[in-house]
Design a protein around this motif. Structure first.
Motif, PDB file in Angstrom:
ATOM      1  N   ARG A  39      53.651  48.944  38.965  1.00 20.23           N
ATOM      2  CA  ARG A  39      52.781  48.936  40.134  1.00 20.23           C
ATOM      3  C   ARG A  39      53.319  49.895  41.191  1.00 20.23           C
ATOM      4  O   ARG A  39      54.531  50.053  41.346  1.00 20.23           O
ATOM      5  CB  ARG A  39      52.674  47.528  40.743  1.00 20.23           C
ATOM      6  CG  ARG A  39      52.021  46.489  39.840  1.00 20.23           C
ATOM      7  CD  ARG A  39      50.530  46.747  39.687  1.00 20.23           C
ATOM      8  NE  ARG A  39      49.853  45.707  38.935  1.00 20.23           N
ATOM      9  CZ  ARG A  39      49.753  45.675  37.602  1.00 20.23           C
ATOM     10  NH1 ARG A  39      50.329  46.638  36.883  1.00 20.23           N
ATOM     11  NH2 ARG A  39      49.105  44.700  37.000  1.00 20.23           N
TER      12      ARG A  39
ATOM     13  N   GLU B 298      47.468  49.089  46.330  1.00 20.24           N
ATOM     14  CA  GLU B 298      48.205  48.909  45.076  1.00 20.24           C
ATOM     15  C   GLU B 298      47.581  49.804  44.017  1.00 20.24           C
ATOM     16  O   GLU B 298      46.357  49.919  43.922  1.00 20.24           O
ATOM     17  CB  GLU B 298      48.120  47.444  44.623  1.00 20.24           C
ATOM     18  CG  GLU B 298      48.826  47.161  43.309  1.00 20.24           C
ATOM     19  CD  GLU B 298      48.508  45.775  42.773  1.00 20.24           C
ATOM     20  OE1 GLU B 298      49.379  44.887  42.875  1.00 20.24           O
ATOM     21  OE2 GLU B 298      47.376  45.582  42.277  1.00 20.24           O
TER      22      GLU B 298
ATOM     23  N   ALA C 271      47.779  50.887  39.763  1.00 21.55           N
ATOM     24  CA  ALA C 271      48.250  50.525  38.425  1.00 21.55           C
ATOM     25  C   ALA C 271      47.455  51.327  37.411  1.00 21.55           C
ATOM     26  O   ALA C 271      46.326  51.755  37.688  1.00 21.55           O
ATOM     27  CB  ALA C 271      48.090  49.030  38.165  1.00 21.55           C
TER      28      ALA C 271
ATOM     29  N   TYR D 291      53.014  50.587  45.350  1.00 25.51           N
ATOM     30  CA  TYR D 291      52.550  50.075  46.642  1.00 25.51           C
ATOM     31  C   TYR D 291      52.715  51.194  47.655  1.00 25.51           C
ATOM     32  O   TYR D 291      53.823  51.678  47.903  1.00 25.51           O
ATOM     33  CB  TYR D 291      53.318  48.822  47.038  1.00 25.51           C
ATOM     34  CG  TYR D 291      52.947  47.658  46.156  1.00 25.51           C
ATOM     35  CD1 TYR D 291      51.797  46.908  46.397  1.00 25.51           C
ATOM     36  CD2 TYR D 291      53.712  47.348  45.029  1.00 25.51           C
ATOM     37  CE1 TYR D 291      51.421  45.865  45.551  1.00 25.51           C
ATOM     38  CE2 TYR D 291      53.348  46.308  44.189  1.00 25.51           C
ATOM     39  CZ  TYR D 291      52.196  45.579  44.449  1.00 25.51           C
ATOM     40  OH  TYR D 291      51.826  44.555  43.605  1.00 25.51           O
TER      41      TYR D 291
END
Length: 367
Positions: free
Chosen positions: A313, A360, A362, A315
């Motif tokens: 991930r 976020e 991904a 951030y």
């Protein structure tokens, strides 16, 4: 509060640096006069010198947490970016910075501040030291002479702590982000506060990357070392090492989890993937205020796609828009959508002052 780790600092009278902000423009103007019949492309390159861009909300808009001491490095008048022609931009090859064996030397002549349970060096003292000494990058005098905290291809703002860093620190705490056994990259780290948070929360390994090697040596590394003392690894602030022992009592186990790098993002990713040391892709990449310039989006996207674990991930903290520069959350999300590699979602919106976001990222194929 401020702590001085070495009390032998000699007071030096501050020498004002002459303002040389117009030098680059004068040189280009002279070149233009010598070549009035130059190509359109050349004219565009020369005119690009005159584009002074704003990185919005430099300290004037910064919402420093109430628990934080005022940051001495806030300078509202340093809010412009001078964009140099690409041919004049400096090429930053990636390199790894070795951690000195004697960690106490890293903190010599450093004055420390404290914010949210973390130590960080007083930037004003560092800037004064760098401006008085000879350094290869010479980013302080260049920043002063151009009246800018950001000079494309030369200095990317690592001497400042930008406000979105604190936004992301708050989010990591609120979300109770788990770092145990995670490999973490603080990308465009500057002061390295995000990586230090991960280190204190028992990450398996933390890497720090910044564009300028001066930032790594003079800001990031000292900050990490200052937070790797006994009593300072639990997230709470401890008594300054200099007041507890003549020499700071460092925790080698924490420093052994860290690696430090400088250079361009594209060079950094290649360095990591082709290096001699074993490399595990990152579970978490933390980055703040790195999407102000759309010209850097491709390099940022490619670096993340190459270095992030398939289930990792990212951030990212950013302002909604950076006036003048043209970057911001919405244009970046559109860029990501067009690349069709990552999915994004907004996890927090901060409406104080100029709107800021935590997003976020991904891989679309991740679980």
């Amino acid at each position: 509060m401020a702590f001085q780790f070495n009390f032998s600092i000699e007071e030096k009278a501050e020498n004002e640096l002459e303002t040389l902000g117009d030098t680059a423009l004068q040189l280009e103007s002279a070149q233009a006069s010598l070549n009035p019949g130059g190509s359109t492309e050349k004219s565009k390159e020369i005119s690009s010198v005159e584009n002074v861009l704003h990185k919005e909300s430099l300290c004037a808009h910064e919402a420093i947490p109430k628990t934080a001491a005022p940051l001495a490095n806030c300078s509202p008048d340093k809010s412009q970016v001078q964009v140099l022609p690409k041919k004049q931009a400096h090429f930053k090859v990636a390199k790894e910075h070795k951690i000195p064996e004697d960690l106490s030397k890293v903190l010599e002549n450093k004055v420390m501040e404290a914010v949210q349970g973390l130590y960080y060096v007083n930037i004003s003292v560092v800037e004064m030291t760098l401006s008085n000494d000879s350094h290869e990058e010479d980013i302080v005098s260049k920043s002063i002479s151009s009246h800018s905290d950001l000079i494309t291809g030369i200095y990317e703002g690592g001497l400042k702590i930008w406000e979105c860093t604190f936004d992301l620190m708050d989010y990591l705490s609120e979300a109770e982000m788990q770092f145990i056994n995670k490999t973490v990259l603080d990308l465009g780290c500057g002061a390295g506060l995000l990586g230090i948070v991960a280190l204190k929360k028992k990450a398996k390994e933390v890497h720090f990357q910044d564009y300028n090697h001066t930032v790594i040596d003079e800001i990031t590394l000292p900050n990490v070392v200052a937070n790797c003392t006994d009593g300072g690894g639990d997230g709470g602030i401890s008594e300054p090492p200099s007041k507890k022992h003549k020499k700071a009592n460092f925790v080698p186990a924490l420093m052994s989890k860290c690696r430090f790098f400088s250079g361009e993002w594209a060079e950094f990713s290649q360095f990591m993937l082709s290096g001699n040391k074993a490399f595990s892709k990152y579970d978490l990449i933390l980055t703040s205020e790195t999407i102000y310039n759309p010209d850097n989006y491709s390099a940022l996207h490619d670096t993340i796609s190459k270095l992030l674990d398939k289930n990792g991930r990212v951030y990212l903290a950013s302002k909604a828009h950076y006036f003048g520069v043209g970057g911001g959350v919405h244009i970046f999300e559109k860029f990501i959508e067009e690349r069709n590699v990552f999915r994004t979602r907004t996890v927090k919106v901060i409406d104080e002052g100029l709107t800021r976001y935590i997003i976020e990222m991904a891989f679309k194929i991740s679980s």
